[in-house]
Motif scaffolding. Structure first.
Motif, PDB file in Angstrom:
ATOM      1  N   LEU A 124       5.843  -0.576  -0.782  1.00  0.00           N
ATOM      2  CA  LEU A 124       5.010  -1.256   0.199  1.00  0.00           C
ATOM      3  C   LEU A 124       5.853  -1.373   1.457  1.00  0.00           C
ATOM      4  O   LEU A 124       7.044  -1.676   1.386  1.00  0.00           O
ATOM      5  CB  LEU A 124       4.611  -2.657  -0.283  1.00  0.00           C
ATOM      6  CG  LEU A 124       3.809  -2.734  -1.583  1.00  0.00           C
ATOM      7  CD1 LEU A 124       3.604  -4.185  -1.984  1.00  0.00           C
ATOM      8  CD2 LEU A 124       2.465  -2.049  -1.414  1.00  0.00           C
ATOM      9  N   GLN A 125       5.237  -1.142   2.629  1.00  0.00           N
ATOM     10  CA  GLN A 125       6.060  -1.110   3.830  1.00  0.00           C
ATOM     11  C   GLN A 125       5.511  -1.903   5.004  1.00  0.00           C
ATOM     12  O   GLN A 125       6.181  -2.010   6.008  1.00  0.00           O
ATOM     13  CB  GLN A 125       6.269   0.342   4.274  1.00  0.00           C
ATOM     14  CG  GLN A 125       6.997   1.147   3.254  1.00  0.00           C
ATOM     15  CD  GLN A 125       7.178   2.582   3.679  1.00  0.00           C
ATOM     16  OE1 GLN A 125       6.716   3.007   4.721  1.00  0.00           O
ATOM     17  NE2 GLN A 125       7.859   3.352   2.852  1.00  0.00           N
ATOM     18  N   LYS A 126       4.328  -2.458   4.925  1.00  0.00           N
ATOM     19  CA  LYS A 126       3.786  -3.124   6.112  1.00  0.00           C
ATOM     20  C   LYS A 126       4.201  -4.588   6.160  1.00  0.00           C
ATOM     21  O   LYS A 126       5.194  -4.935   6.756  1.00  0.00           O
ATOM     22  CB  LYS A 126       2.281  -2.961   6.160  1.00  0.00           C
ATOM     23  CG  LYS A 126       1.902  -1.526   6.461  1.00  0.00           C
ATOM     24  CD  LYS A 126       0.503  -1.419   6.945  1.00  0.00           C
ATOM     25  CE  LYS A 126       0.248   0.040   7.293  1.00  0.00           C
ATOM     26  NZ  LYS A 126      -0.983   0.279   7.922  1.00  0.00           N
ATOM     27  N   LEU A 179      -4.006   2.970 -11.128  1.00  0.00           N
ATOM     28  CA  LEU A 179      -2.745   2.234 -11.191  1.00  0.00           C
ATOM     29  C   LEU A 179      -2.961   0.908 -10.460  1.00  0.00           C
ATOM     30  O   LEU A 179      -3.158   0.890  -9.250  1.00  0.00           O
ATOM     31  CB  LEU A 179      -1.636   3.053 -10.532  1.00  0.00           C
ATOM     32  CG  LEU A 179      -0.218   2.586 -10.775  1.00  0.00           C
ATOM     33  CD1 LEU A 179       0.142   2.683 -12.241  1.00  0.00           C
ATOM     34  CD2 LEU A 179       0.753   3.433  -9.959  1.00  0.00           C
ATOM     35  N   ILE A 180      -2.978  -0.184 -11.218  1.00  0.00           N
ATOM     36  CA  ILE A 180      -3.272  -1.505 -10.677  1.00  0.00           C
ATOM     37  C   ILE A 180      -1.978  -2.326 -10.662  1.00  0.00           C
ATOM     38  O   ILE A 180      -1.358  -2.530 -11.705  1.00  0.00           O
ATOM     39  CB  ILE A 180      -4.338  -2.233 -11.522  1.00  0.00           C
ATOM     40  CG1 ILE A 180      -5.586  -1.378 -11.683  1.00  0.00           C
ATOM     41  CG2 ILE A 180      -4.647  -3.602 -10.934  1.00  0.00           C
ATOM     42  CD1 ILE A 180      -6.335  -1.094 -10.419  1.00  0.00           C
ATOM     43  N   LEU A 181      -1.598  -2.781  -9.466  1.00  0.00           N
ATOM     44  CA  LEU A 181      -0.390  -3.592  -9.324  1.00  0.00           C
ATOM     45  C   LEU A 181      -0.619  -4.964  -9.943  1.00  0.00           C
ATOM     46  O   LEU A 181      -1.650  -5.589  -9.736  1.00  0.00           O
ATOM     47  CB  LEU A 181      -0.012  -3.742  -7.849  1.00  0.00           C
ATOM     48  CG  LEU A 181       1.300  -4.448  -7.577  1.00  0.00           C
ATOM     49  CD1 LEU A 181       2.475  -3.578  -8.025  1.00  0.00           C
ATOM     50  CD2 LEU A 181       1.443  -4.788  -6.106  1.00  0.00           C
ATOM     51  N   ARG A 182       0.364  -5.425 -10.720  1.00  0.00           N
ATOM     52  CA  ARG A 182       0.307  -6.739 -11.352  1.00  0.00           C
ATOM     53  C   ARG A 182       1.505  -7.533 -10.855  1.00  0.00           C
ATOM     54  O   ARG A 182       2.642  -7.109 -11.001  1.00  0.00           O
ATOM     55  CB  ARG A 182       0.344  -6.581 -12.866  1.00  0.00           C
ATOM     56  CG  ARG A 182       0.308  -7.875 -13.633  1.00  0.00           C
ATOM     57  CD  ARG A 182       0.188  -7.661 -15.146  1.00  0.00           C
ATOM     58  NE  ARG A 182       0.902  -6.518 -15.681  1.00  0.00           N
ATOM     59  CZ  ARG A 182       2.160  -6.555 -16.117  1.00  0.00           C
ATOM     60  NH1 ARG A 182       2.864  -7.647 -16.058  1.00  0.00           N
ATOM     61  NH2 ARG A 182       2.723  -5.465 -16.615  1.00  0.00           N
ATOM     62  N   PRO A 241      -6.058   2.608  -6.126  1.00  0.00           N
ATOM     63  CA  PRO A 241      -7.118   2.059  -5.284  1.00  0.00           C
ATOM     64  C   PRO A 241      -6.557   1.032  -4.290  1.00  0.00           C
ATOM     65  O   PRO A 241      -5.438   0.540  -4.442  1.00  0.00           O
ATOM     66  CB  PRO A 241      -8.042   1.369  -6.291  1.00  0.00           C
ATOM     67  CG  PRO A 241      -7.128   0.962  -7.395  1.00  0.00           C
ATOM     68  CD  PRO A 241      -6.080   2.049  -7.472  1.00  0.00           C
ATOM     69  N   GLN A 242      -7.357   0.708  -3.292  1.00  0.00           N
ATOM     70  CA  GLN A 242      -6.974  -0.342  -2.366  1.00  0.00           C
ATOM     71  C   GLN A 242      -6.956  -1.654  -3.141  1.00  0.00           C
ATOM     72  O   GLN A 242      -7.866  -1.942  -3.919  1.00  0.00           O
ATOM     73  CB  GLN A 242      -7.974  -0.419  -1.219  1.00  0.00           C
ATOM     74  CG  GLN A 242      -7.577  -1.399  -0.155  1.00  0.00           C
ATOM     75  CD  GLN A 242      -8.487  -1.309   1.058  1.00  0.00           C
ATOM     76  OE1 GLN A 242      -9.379  -0.482   1.129  1.00  0.00           O
ATOM     77  NE2 GLN A 242      -8.255  -2.172   2.013  1.00  0.00           N
ATOM     78  N   GLN A 243      -5.885  -2.435  -2.954  1.00  0.00           N
ATOM     79  CA  GLN A 243      -5.711  -3.660  -3.712  1.00  0.00           C
ATOM     80  C   GLN A 243      -5.271  -4.799  -2.803  1.00  0.00           C
ATOM     81  O   GLN A 243      -4.703  -4.581  -1.743  1.00  0.00           O
ATOM     82  CB  GLN A 243      -4.651  -3.457  -4.797  1.00  0.00           C
ATOM     83  CG  GLN A 243      -4.986  -2.344  -5.764  1.00  0.00           C
ATOM     84  CD  GLN A 243      -3.849  -2.043  -6.704  1.00  0.00           C
ATOM     85  OE1 GLN A 243      -3.349  -2.931  -7.366  1.00  0.00           O
ATOM     86  NE2 GLN A 243      -3.441  -0.789  -6.752  1.00  0.00           N
TER      87      GLN A 243
END
Length: 154
Positions: free
Chosen positions: A14-16, A46-49, A129-131
């Motif tokens: 993640l970079q923003k 792929l879902i970030l947890r 996906p967008q998360q």
């Protein structure tokens, strides 16, 4: 092949708003009691947890959640055997991980009984996906937001 276990390791960045560089694990497992498996197809996300919001402070990001899944020594030693259960146990304990979510994996049973050259083919489509990412804003972001709200009232 009657049973498969697969590990795919991705570099997740993640970079923003929050800077994050970590490894995430995609795990797929299945078995067939019928006939040998000649192929495996899955289409998943792929879902970030995350158990806690990300912090913008660099010191807070240096935790076990951001350590590599496999150590550098293990990657350098090609003869090293990995214990899947140990890797999964360590990965599940992380505060930042990703889950591969697939609804209907497809197993192929295309072998003829006299087939000597049995090839196994595995195809996995991994979509990201967008998360929504939860994070603790910096002081500058909080002040900017407060200033905008103040100006909208005045």
């Amino acid at each position: 092949v009657k049973r498969i276990q697969s590990f795919l390791i991705f570099d997740f960045r993640l970079q923003k708003r929050v800077r994050l560089d970590t490894d995430v694990l995609v795990y797929a497992a299945t078995e067939s009691s019928l006939s040998p498996i000649s192929g495996y197809d899955s289409d998943g996300q792929l879902i970030l947890r995350q158990s806690d919001p990300f912090s913008s402070h660099v010191a807070d990001r240096k935790t076990a959640a951001y350590e590599p899944i496999l150590s550098n020594e293990a990657e350098a030693n090609a003869t090293n055997t990995f214990k899947f259960a140990d890797i999964l146990k360590t990965y599940r304990a992380r505060t930042v991980a990703a889950d591969y979510v697939t609804e209907y994996p497809i197993l192929h049973h295309d072998f003829s009984p006299d087939d000597e050259n049995r090839a196994f083919q595995m195809r996995m489509k991994v979509k990201i996906p967008q998360q929504t990412i939860r994070y603790i804003p910096t002081l500058v972001e909080v002040l900017k937001d407060a200033w905008i709200k103040y100006l909208s009232v005045v």
